[in-house]
Enzyme design. Sequence first.
Site, PDB file in Angstrom:
ATOM      1  N   ASP A 179    -116.875  33.088 -58.067  1.00  0.00           N
ATOM      2  CA  ASP A 179    -115.668  34.312 -57.577  1.00  0.00           C
ATOM      3  C   ASP A 179    -114.955  33.648 -56.484  1.00  0.00           C
ATOM      4  OD1 ASP A 179    -118.090  34.352 -56.282  1.00  0.00           O
ATOM      5  OD2 ASP A 179    -118.500  36.213 -56.351  1.00  0.00           O
TER       6      ASP A 179
ATOM      7  N   TYR B 151    -120.809  28.454 -74.609  1.00  0.00           N
ATOM      8  CA  TYR B 151    -119.978  28.186 -75.613  1.00  0.00           C
ATOM      9  C   TYR B 151    -120.995  27.661 -76.955  1.00  0.00           C
ATOM     10  CZ  TYR B 151    -115.238  28.422 -73.740  1.00  0.00           C
ATOM     11  OH  TYR B 151    -114.336  28.590 -73.576  1.00  0.00           O
TER      12      TYR B 151
ATOM     13  N   LYS C 251    -122.628  29.863 -59.907  1.00  0.00           N
ATOM     14  CA  LYS C 251    -122.723  31.346 -59.650  1.00  0.00           C
ATOM     15  C   LYS C 251    -124.628  31.165 -59.148  1.00  0.00           C
ATOM     16  CE  LYS C 251    -121.952  35.555 -58.928  1.00  0.00           C
ATOM     17  NZ  LYS C 251    -120.884  36.174 -57.823  1.00  0.00           N
TER      18      LYS C 251
ATOM     19  N   ASP D 120    -113.161  26.869 -68.344  1.00  0.00           N
ATOM     20  CA  ASP D 120    -112.215  27.549 -68.902  1.00  0.00           C
ATOM     21  C   ASP D 120    -111.418  28.600 -68.221  1.00  0.00           C
ATOM     22  OD1 ASP D 120    -111.029  28.228 -71.473  1.00  0.00           O
ATOM     23  OD2 ASP D 120    -112.114  30.277 -71.504  1.00  0.00           O
TER      24      ASP D 120
ATOM     25  N   ASP E 282    -107.239  27.697 -66.376  1.00  0.00           N
ATOM     26  CA  ASP E 282    -106.074  28.620 -66.758  1.00  0.00           C
ATOM     27  C   ASP E 282    -105.467  28.960 -65.610  1.00  0.00           C
ATOM     28  OD1 ASP E 282    -106.191  28.286 -69.472  1.00  0.00           O
ATOM     29  OD2 ASP E 282    -106.028  30.236 -69.926  1.00  0.00           O
TER      30      ASP E 282
HETATM   31  C1  IPM Z   1    -109.503  26.092 -74.062  1.00  0.00           C
HETATM   32  C2  IPM Z   1    -109.317  27.171 -74.933  1.00  0.00           C
HETATM   33  C3  IPM Z   1    -110.437  26.939 -75.891  1.00  0.00           C
HETATM   34  C4  IPM Z   1    -111.615  27.110 -74.969  1.00  0.00           C
HETATM   35  C5  IPM Z   1    -110.485  28.159 -77.023  1.00  0.00           C
HETATM   36  C6  IPM Z   1    -109.313  27.931 -77.798  1.00  0.00           C
HETATM   37  C7  IPM Z   1    -111.869  27.951 -77.887  1.00  0.00           C
HETATM   38  O1  IPM Z   1    -109.077  28.349 -74.393  1.00  0.00           O
HETATM   39  O2  IPM Z   1    -109.464  24.598 -74.374  1.00  0.00           O
HETATM   40  O3  IPM Z   1    -109.351  26.123 -72.554  1.00  0.00           O
HETATM   41  O4  IPM Z   1    -111.991  28.352 -74.678  1.00  0.00           O
HETATM   42  O5  IPM Z   1    -112.445  26.023 -74.558  1.00  0.00           O
HETATM   43 MG    MG Z   2    -109.212  27.893 -72.231  1.00  0.00          MG
END
Ligand code: IPM
Ligand code: MG
Length: 361
Positions: A227, A146, A195, A251, A255
């Site tokens: 993975d 990032y 990884k 990240d 999710d």
């Molecule tokens: C998160 C989001 C952010 C990230 C985006 C919006 C830049 O996906 O907070 O997980 O990737 O960190």
């Molecule tokens: Mg995210």
Amino acid sequence: MKLNIVCIPGDGIGPEIVAEAKKVLNKVAKVYGHEMSFTDVLMGGASIDAYGVPLTEETIATAKEADAVLMGSIGGNTVTSPWYKLPPNLRPEAGLLGIRKALNLFANLRPAVLYEELSEACPLKKEISSAGFDMMIMRELTGGLYFGERYTTQENGIRKAVDTLTYDEKEIRRIAIKGFDIAMKRRKKVTSVDKANVLDSSRLWRKVVDEVSADYPEVTLEHMLVDNCAMQLVRDPAQFDVILTENMFGDILSDEASMVTGSIGMLASASLNDTKFGLYEPSHGSAPDIAGKGIANPIATILSAAMMLRYSFDLDWEADAVEDAVRNILKKGYRTVDIMSEGCSQVGCKEMGDLLADEIK
Ligand code: IPM
Ligand code: MG
């Protein structure tokens, strides 16, 4: 306690859900005798519309003076919103990355919990979900891909793009220490995800995490390849307590973990620096499609406010009170539309905030 909280309502459903979190915090302040002041600042799309940039120096300065920051969500529809016609460094997300870096928020805590009352929402088979799960994803937030050098160029007419993944041992050590500290307050297990079979940065990550673990003899440490971790999250999520990982892996895995709970509208997050300061926000996005309809689920933001009480202010009782209120209201059968199921009473964003505030006595 006198608490100065800066709020970033943001975009989409952000303002609606932050209003409900303030409502609940005000009730906590009243019941437990605290003085809370709220200052709103703009970030993301709202800041672009007002000032032409997603994050201003003034917003950073105001946030730095606060005891903690409570955020809603930022960003819009990436296909239709004019914000996404702007160069990448002027889009809403750049504001979020900018504030993370400016406030040195290197430790991102993302709990993924399967609430008993919402187990129906879990997309996994019953034999997997019946064990329930409660994990904390600790994501490094200010390093790695990032924030590495990136550029796009052309070589002999061929377009080429470069992103770099860098970590030094200090960056790894400080997030690892936070991860082990949190594990000590939980079930004392850390799964460090990397990884290391491919990446040098992961091999260093593994070494430094091993070194840190020597100071935490009570915590069980295991290393897992990313993975495999993605697979284990759907195969047997109950095995995880603290998942410790770098920015990009975190990240993606966070999710996945939130989807596995089936109720992303319930998941909070905290981003901390090396003091008590933190920025608290729901794990979900700005949901522009339902903004202004009054149907958003404010619980993730309210639980983020509870994390703020716990981690920035050491107000564990108050945090427990907010979390208990959420459990009680779910038990009583109230649901926003995203977590609605048969036989429950559907309520809107405001009503859910009212119910939760009333539940704190
Ligand atoms: C998160 C989001 C952010 C990230 C985006 C919006 C830049 O996906 O907070 O997980 O990737 O960190
Ligand atoms: Mg995210």
